[in-house]
Design an enzyme around this catalytic site. Structure first.
Site, PDB file in Angstrom:
ATOM      1  N   ALA A  63       0.874  -1.176   0.000  1.00 46.32           N
ATOM      2  CA  ALA A  63       0.000   0.000   0.000  1.00 46.32           C
ATOM      3  C   ALA A  63       0.911   1.225   0.000  1.00 46.32           C
ATOM      4  CB  ALA A  63      -0.885  -0.026   1.228  1.00 46.32           C
ATOM      5  N   GLU A 111      -0.446  -9.340  -0.021  1.00 45.13           N
ATOM      6  CA  GLU A 111      -1.879  -9.570   0.217  1.00 45.13           C
ATOM      7  C   GLU A 111      -2.647  -9.724  -1.098  1.00 45.13           C
ATOM      8  OE1 GLU A 111      -1.791  -6.058   2.741  1.00 45.13           O
ATOM      9  OE2 GLU A 111      -2.702  -7.235   4.344  1.00 45.13           O
ATOM     10  N   GLU A 131       4.433  -4.513   7.768  1.00 45.20           N
ATOM     11  CA  GLU A 131       3.579  -3.487   8.398  1.00 45.20           C
ATOM     12  C   GLU A 131       3.938  -3.181   9.850  1.00 45.20           C
ATOM     13  OE1 GLU A 131       2.467  -5.888   6.426  1.00 45.20           O
ATOM     14  OE2 GLU A 131       0.978  -5.100   5.019  1.00 45.20           O
TER      15      GLU A 131
HETATM   16  N1  CAA Z   1       4.520   3.202  -1.018  1.00 47.05           N
HETATM   17  C1  CAA Z   1       4.856   4.341  -1.647  1.00 47.05           C
HETATM   18  N2  CAA Z   1       5.935   4.468  -2.432  1.00 47.05           N
HETATM   19  C2  CAA Z   1       6.717   3.377  -2.578  1.00 47.05           C
HETATM   20  C3  CAA Z   1       6.430   2.155  -1.932  1.00 47.05           C
HETATM   21  C4  CAA Z   1       5.253   2.094  -1.124  1.00 47.05           C
HETATM   22  N3  CAA Z   1       4.865   0.967  -0.511  1.00 47.05           N
HETATM   23  N4  CAA Z   1       7.396   1.273  -2.243  1.00 47.05           N
HETATM   24  C5  CAA Z   1       8.251   1.899  -3.056  1.00 47.05           C
HETATM   25  N5  CAA Z   1       7.841   3.182  -3.259  1.00 47.05           N
HETATM   26  C6  CAA Z   1       8.503   4.221  -4.067  1.00 47.05           C
HETATM   27  C7  CAA Z   1       9.697   4.829  -3.347  1.00 47.05           C
HETATM   28  O1  CAA Z   1       9.283   5.826  -2.454  1.00 47.05           O
HETATM   29  C8  CAA Z   1      10.501   5.353  -4.503  1.00 47.05           C
HETATM   30  O2  CAA Z   1       9.928   6.551  -4.944  1.00 47.05           O
HETATM   31  P1  CAA Z   1      10.879   7.807  -5.361  1.00 47.05           P
HETATM   32  O3  CAA Z   1      11.656   7.284  -6.540  1.00 47.05           O
HETATM   33  O4  CAA Z   1       9.905   8.878  -5.701  1.00 47.05           O
HETATM   34  O5  CAA Z   1      11.741   8.084  -4.186  1.00 47.05           O
HETATM   35  C9  CAA Z   1      10.252   4.314  -5.597  1.00 47.05           C
HETATM   36  O6  CAA Z   1       9.065   3.634  -5.226  1.00 47.05           O
HETATM   37  C10 CAA Z   1      11.359   3.307  -5.703  1.00 47.05           C
HETATM   38  O7  CAA Z   1      11.550   2.704  -4.432  1.00 47.05           O
HETATM   39  P2  CAA Z   1      12.964   2.649  -3.682  1.00 47.05           P
HETATM   40  O8  CAA Z   1      13.846   3.778  -4.115  1.00 47.05           O
HETATM   41  O9  CAA Z   1      12.714   2.496  -2.223  1.00 47.05           O
HETATM   42  O10 CAA Z   1      13.542   1.290  -4.316  1.00 47.05           O
HETATM   43  P3  CAA Z   1      14.583   0.290  -3.648  1.00 47.05           P
HETATM   44  O11 CAA Z   1      14.989  -0.658  -4.717  1.00 47.05           O
HETATM   45  O12 CAA Z   1      15.645   1.021  -2.921  1.00 47.05           O
HETATM   46  O13 CAA Z   1      13.729  -0.524  -2.540  1.00 47.05           O
HETATM   47  C11 CAA Z   1      11.830  -1.704  -1.705  1.00 47.05           C
HETATM   48  C12 CAA Z   1      12.663  -1.340  -2.937  1.00 47.05           C
HETATM   49  C13 CAA Z   1      12.624  -2.587  -0.756  1.00 47.05           C
HETATM   50  C14 CAA Z   1      10.581  -2.445  -2.185  1.00 47.05           C
HETATM   51  C15 CAA Z   1      11.436  -0.392  -0.957  1.00 47.05           C
HETATM   52  O14 CAA Z   1      10.862   0.507  -1.907  1.00 47.05           O
HETATM   53  C16 CAA Z   1      10.444  -0.582   0.138  1.00 47.05           C
HETATM   54  O15 CAA Z   1      10.805  -1.037   1.222  1.00 47.05           O
HETATM   55  N6  CAA Z   1       9.153  -0.228  -0.102  1.00 47.05           N
HETATM   56  C17 CAA Z   1       8.131  -0.304   0.901  1.00 47.05           C
HETATM   57  C18 CAA Z   1       7.683  -1.721   1.157  1.00 47.05           C
HETATM   58  C19 CAA Z   1       6.659  -1.785   2.263  1.00 47.05           C
HETATM   59  O16 CAA Z   1       6.950  -1.505   3.404  1.00 47.05           O
HETATM   60  N7  CAA Z   1       5.421  -2.172   1.912  1.00 47.05           N
HETATM   61  C20 CAA Z   1       4.353  -2.297   2.853  1.00 47.05           C
HETATM   62  C21 CAA Z   1       3.522  -1.060   2.874  1.00 47.05           C
HETATM   63  S1  CAA Z   1       2.335  -1.070   4.166  1.00 47.05           S
HETATM   64  C22 CAA Z   1       1.004  -1.919   3.557  1.00 47.05           C
HETATM   65  O17 CAA Z   1       1.047  -2.486   2.490  1.00 47.05           O
HETATM   66  C23 CAA Z   1      -0.199  -1.894   4.444  1.00 47.05           C
HETATM   67  C24 CAA Z   1      -1.336  -2.738   4.070  1.00 47.05           C
HETATM   68  O18 CAA Z   1      -1.339  -3.935   4.221  1.00 47.05           O
HETATM   69  C25 CAA Z   1      -2.567  -2.113   3.615  1.00 47.05           C
END
Ligand code: CAA
Length: 258
Positions: A63, A111, A131
């Protein structure tokens, strides 16, 4: 412009979450687009659906964290309800759905994959529910479907510890059915979808219903449900066609979904 693309290839529909710049993260707009695409699937013409993510890096990285950052409890409830409603629609589609997981499947991405019937993954896929490290619970069904898919103890370990698993471990714990080199994933997904769509569509649908609904019931009710669904297949043109062909030692005619 929609964040979700749809392509029809004969009996197979391919849904692509297309927000590559944010690793296909799910905000409200993406969820609405996904819902609209799912609602529009013509289940009379489509016998199997594949869901995947755009680009080579992510299926869905979760998300949208930026969108959730300042959410109130009320907004959080609505966002979670929206995601759950869309994913439940996917789960309840009458036709089988394959997740072709082409990279990160974290949080809402894991999910989404779990709401599909079958998951196959590329070698670079990574699954997880991060999360708790972000101060929330999974919100789109992860606590429920992960536990039902890989077992309670393993799901609790991954969710409590926010431990991601790579494709090989996902295969070992039963989170995915198969792992392929990234450049073969969509071909393999298509092969599986075609194989499914060559079987009698009414029977395949009843099998999905029997498994999904039956698992929520006690065993007596579940086998009674199976009897009803079996009965509903008997007398269909596809059943007559296949069984007559078997008895006459010849190949059956193509199934017609009747
Ligand atoms: N939400 C918003 N933006 C996201 C995102 C997310 N979940 N995941 C990645 N992005 C964006 C980053 O902010 C980045 O944007 P910018 O280029 O504008 O800075 C772009 O995508 C590329 O991501 P990274 O630079 O972080 O890429 P990376 O290769 O260094 O890392 C990754 C990849 C490990 C997947 C990392 O992006 C990450 O940890 N993302 C978040 C993963 C996460 O925690 N997901 C769970 C969200 S909570 C949820 O899902 C709740 C629910 O159940 C409803």
């Amino acid at each position: 412009m929609s964040y979700v693309k749809y392509e029809q290839k004969d009996f197979v529909g391919v849904v692509t979450i297309d927000r590559e710049k944010a690793l296909n993260a799910l905000n409200n707009e993406v969820l609405c687009d996904l819902e609209a695409v799912i609602d529009a699937v013509d289940v009379d013409k489509t016998r199997c659906l594949i869901i995947t993510g755009a680009g080579a890096k992510a299926f869905v990285a979760g998300a949208d964290i930026a969108a959730m950052c300042n959410m109130t409890s009320e907004e959080g409830r609505a966002f979670s309800a929206k995601g759950n409603a869309v994913f439940r629609k996917i789960e309840k589609l009458p036709i089988p759905v394959i997740a072709a997981v082409n990279g990160f499947a974290l949080g809402g991405g894991c999910e989404l994959a779990l709401s599909c019937d079958i998951r196959i993954a590329s070698e670079n896929a990574v699954f997880g529910q991060p999360e708790a490290g972000l101060g929330i619970t999974p919100g789109f069904g992860g606590t429920q479907r992960l536990a039902r898919t890989i077992g309670v103890g393993k799901a609790k370990e991954l969710i409590f510890a926010c431990r991601n698993v790579k494709a090989d471990e996902a295969l070992q714990i039963g989170l995915v059915n198969a792992v392929y080199p990234a450049d073969q994933l969509m071909d393999e997904a298509m092969k599986l979808a075609k194989r499914i769509s060559e079987n009698a569509p009414i029977a395949v649908r009843q099998c999905k219903k029997a498994i999904n609904m039956g698992l929520q019931m006690d065993i007596d009710s579940a086998v009674a449900l199976e009897s009803e669904l079996f009965a509903a297949c008997c007398g269909t043109q596809d059943q007559r066609n296949a069984m007559t062909a078997f008895c006459e030692k010849r190949k059956h005619d193509p199934f017609i979904n009747k």
